[in-house]
Scaffold this active site. Structure first.
Site, PDB file in Angstrom:
ATOM      1  CG  LEU A  15      -2.019  -1.091   1.204  1.00  0.00           C
ATOM      2  CD1 LEU A  15      -2.831  -1.039   2.485  1.00  0.00           C
ATOM      3  CD2 LEU A  15      -2.951  -0.925   0.001  1.00  0.00           C
ATOM      4  CB  THR A  61       8.865  -4.401   1.209  1.00  0.00           C
ATOM      5  OG1 THR A  61       8.177  -5.138   2.212  1.00  0.00           O
ATOM      6  CG2 THR A  61       8.401  -4.823  -0.164  1.00  0.00           C
ATOM      7  CE  LYS A  65      11.492  -4.097   5.068  1.00  0.00           C
ATOM      8  NZ  LYS A  65      10.653  -3.802   6.224  1.00  0.00           N
ATOM      9  CG  ASN A  86      12.526   1.104   5.679  1.00  0.00           C
ATOM     10  OD1 ASN A  86      13.463   1.819   6.013  1.00  0.00           O
ATOM     11  ND2 ASN A  86      11.282   1.367   5.993  1.00  0.00           N
ATOM     12  CE  LYS A 154      15.197 -17.104   9.878  1.00  0.00           C
ATOM     13  NZ  LYS A 154      14.066 -17.276   8.936  1.00  0.00           N
TER      14      LYS A 154
HETATM   15  P1  ATR Z   1      12.806 -14.101   6.330  1.00  0.00           P
HETATM   16  O1  ATR Z   1      12.877 -15.217   7.343  1.00  0.00           O
HETATM   17  O2  ATR Z   1      13.292 -14.479   4.984  1.00  0.00           O
HETATM   18  O3  ATR Z   1      13.374 -12.808   6.827  1.00  0.00           O
HETATM   19  P2  ATR Z   1      10.239 -13.060   6.875  1.00  0.00           P
HETATM   20  O4  ATR Z   1       8.988 -13.030   6.055  1.00  0.00           O
HETATM   21  O5  ATR Z   1      10.822 -11.783   7.334  1.00  0.00           O
HETATM   22  O6  ATR Z   1      11.278 -13.879   6.056  1.00  0.00           O
HETATM   23  O7  ATR Z   1      10.039 -13.975   8.171  1.00  0.00           O
HETATM   24  C1  ATR Z   1       9.153 -14.995   8.171  1.00  0.00           C
HETATM   25  C2  ATR Z   1       8.972 -15.401   9.629  1.00  0.00           C
HETATM   26  O8  ATR Z   1       7.746 -16.101   9.744  1.00  0.00           O
HETATM   27  C3  ATR Z   1      10.045 -16.347  10.132  1.00  0.00           C
HETATM   28  O9  ATR Z   1      10.271 -16.101  11.492  1.00  0.00           O
HETATM   29  C4  ATR Z   1       9.400 -17.716   9.878  1.00  0.00           C
HETATM   30  O10 ATR Z   1       9.899 -18.754  10.690  1.00  0.00           O
HETATM   31  P3  ATR Z   1      11.158 -19.635  10.208  1.00  0.00           P
HETATM   32  O11 ATR Z   1      12.366 -18.838  10.535  1.00  0.00           O
HETATM   33  O12 ATR Z   1      11.045 -20.889  10.973  1.00  0.00           O
HETATM   34  O13 ATR Z   1      10.975 -19.848   8.716  1.00  0.00           O
HETATM   35  C5  ATR Z   1       7.982 -17.416  10.248  1.00  0.00           C
HETATM   36  N1  ATR Z   1       7.014 -18.345   9.672  1.00  0.00           N
HETATM   37  C6  ATR Z   1       6.513 -18.298   8.406  1.00  0.00           C
HETATM   38  N2  ATR Z   1       5.603 -19.296   8.225  1.00  0.00           N
HETATM   39  C7  ATR Z   1       5.521 -19.955   9.403  1.00  0.00           C
HETATM   40  C8  ATR Z   1       4.756 -21.074   9.873  1.00  0.00           C
HETATM   41  N3  ATR Z   1       3.867 -21.711   9.082  1.00  0.00           N
HETATM   42  N4  ATR Z   1       4.939 -21.495  11.145  1.00  0.00           N
HETATM   43  C9  ATR Z   1       5.814 -20.871  11.971  1.00  0.00           C
HETATM   44  N5  ATR Z   1       6.577 -19.798  11.594  1.00  0.00           N
HETATM   45  C10 ATR Z   1       6.428 -19.360  10.339  1.00  0.00           C
END
Ligand code: ATR
Length: 263
Positions: A15, A61, A65, A86, A154
């Site tokens: 948005l 985004t 980032k 960002n 992580k």
């Molecule tokens: P990135 O990890 O690449 O920075 P993000 O969109 O900023 O991506 O972060 C996604 C977050 O949502 C992460 O903490 C991810 O957990 P993992 O590190 O285990 O991947 C979490 N996440 C996304 N889908 C999930 C799910 N179905 N269950 C639990 N955590 C989830």
């Protein structure tokens, strides 16, 4: 005409163009703000366009980032500390990266009149936005931060950059005053957050970084159990407000009209 962009993948949901173009018009600025779906190997070209003044400013985004950082010539202290950018612009001939998510998060809490001083905050997730949230919370004098992430290592990695973090297993519900959903769960209206509401108690503050959908299942359930809830809309608005002010040297007004348009 000046050109501004938000880059990401996916980008359709953003948005930012609605908000920035509203403020551009309100302030009679000769500019346009677009969104652009990019791949990682497009970053170099976009940065070059900033350097050559074809584009005056870029918002970044997910998932870029952190990935844009090696292409930049200078980082603001906030971008350096969070390793997250960002907002990009040319300053003193250098392509500069800044982070307005930290201020965006902080200002949103002030807007919602929530004081985190000495509070215990549980963060769900360990993705791109989490370092900004941690920095914002620390700036405001938070008492304790607990992080829980599906992929536990992580969350553990965050300890390399921030002291006094406690890490708990995914699915565990420690006691807290405020809980922040910083995962992507809820974006597609799914329910994947295992909070044991029976041990949470009432009148806690549930904050979701997601603002579209307006009320995730995480927030709906929290409300049902008698807690205060807010979504990430004001964080989004304030991070944009900071970017706009840097680029145009004008502080735009946050009016009800634009807040309604973002719903
Ligand atoms: P990135 O990890 O690449 O920075 P993000 O969109 O900023 O991506 O972060 C996604 C977050 O949502 C992460 O903490 C991810 O957990 P993992 O590190 O285990 O991947 C979490 N996440 C996304 N889908 C999930 C799910 N179905 N269950 C639990 N955590 C989830």
């Amino acid at each position: 005409m000046k050109k501004y962009l938000v880059i990401g993948n996916p980008i359709e949901h953003s948005l930012s163009p609605t908000l920035h173009n509203y403020w551009i018009k309100e302030n009679n600025i000769n500019a346009v703000y677009d969104k652009k779906l990019i791949k990682e190997n497009d970053i170099k070209d976009i940065i070059f366009q900033i350097k050559s003044k074809e584009i005056q400013g870029v918002n970044v985004t997910v998932p870029f980032k952190k990935k844009v950082i090696p292409f930049l010539e200078k980082l603001s202290p906030e971008a350096m500390e969070s390793q997250s950018v960002n907002t990009i612009y040319l300053e003193n001939k250098k392509v500069t990266g800044h982070n307005t998510d930290i201020a965006g998060f902080e200002l949103s809490l002030r807007y919602h009149k929530y004081n985190v001083k000495n509070k215990k905050v549980l963060i769900l997730g360990a993705g791109g936005v989490v370092p900004s949230i941690i920095l914002g919370l620390k700036k405001m004098g938070v008492g304790k931060i607990i992080v829980s992430n599906r992929t536990k290592n992580k969350a553990e990695d965050l300890k390399n950059n921030f002291d006094n973090l406690e890490i708990v297993d995914w699915g565990e519900t420690p006691c807290f005053d405020m809980v922040i959903n910083a995962t992507s769960i809820g974006l597609k209206n799914e329910d994947g957050i295992k909070i044991d509401y029976s041990v949470v108690g009432q009148n806690k503050f549930f904050y979701d970084v997601i603002y579209n959908p307006r009320e995730t299942i995480f927030l709906k359930k929290a409300k049902f159990f008698g807690n205060k809830t807010e979504n990430g809309k004001m964080m989004f608005v304030y991070q944009a407000h900071q970017s706009f002010t840097i680029w145009h040297k004008i502080m735009p007004k946050i009016e009800d009209k634009i807040l309604k348009l973002l719903n």
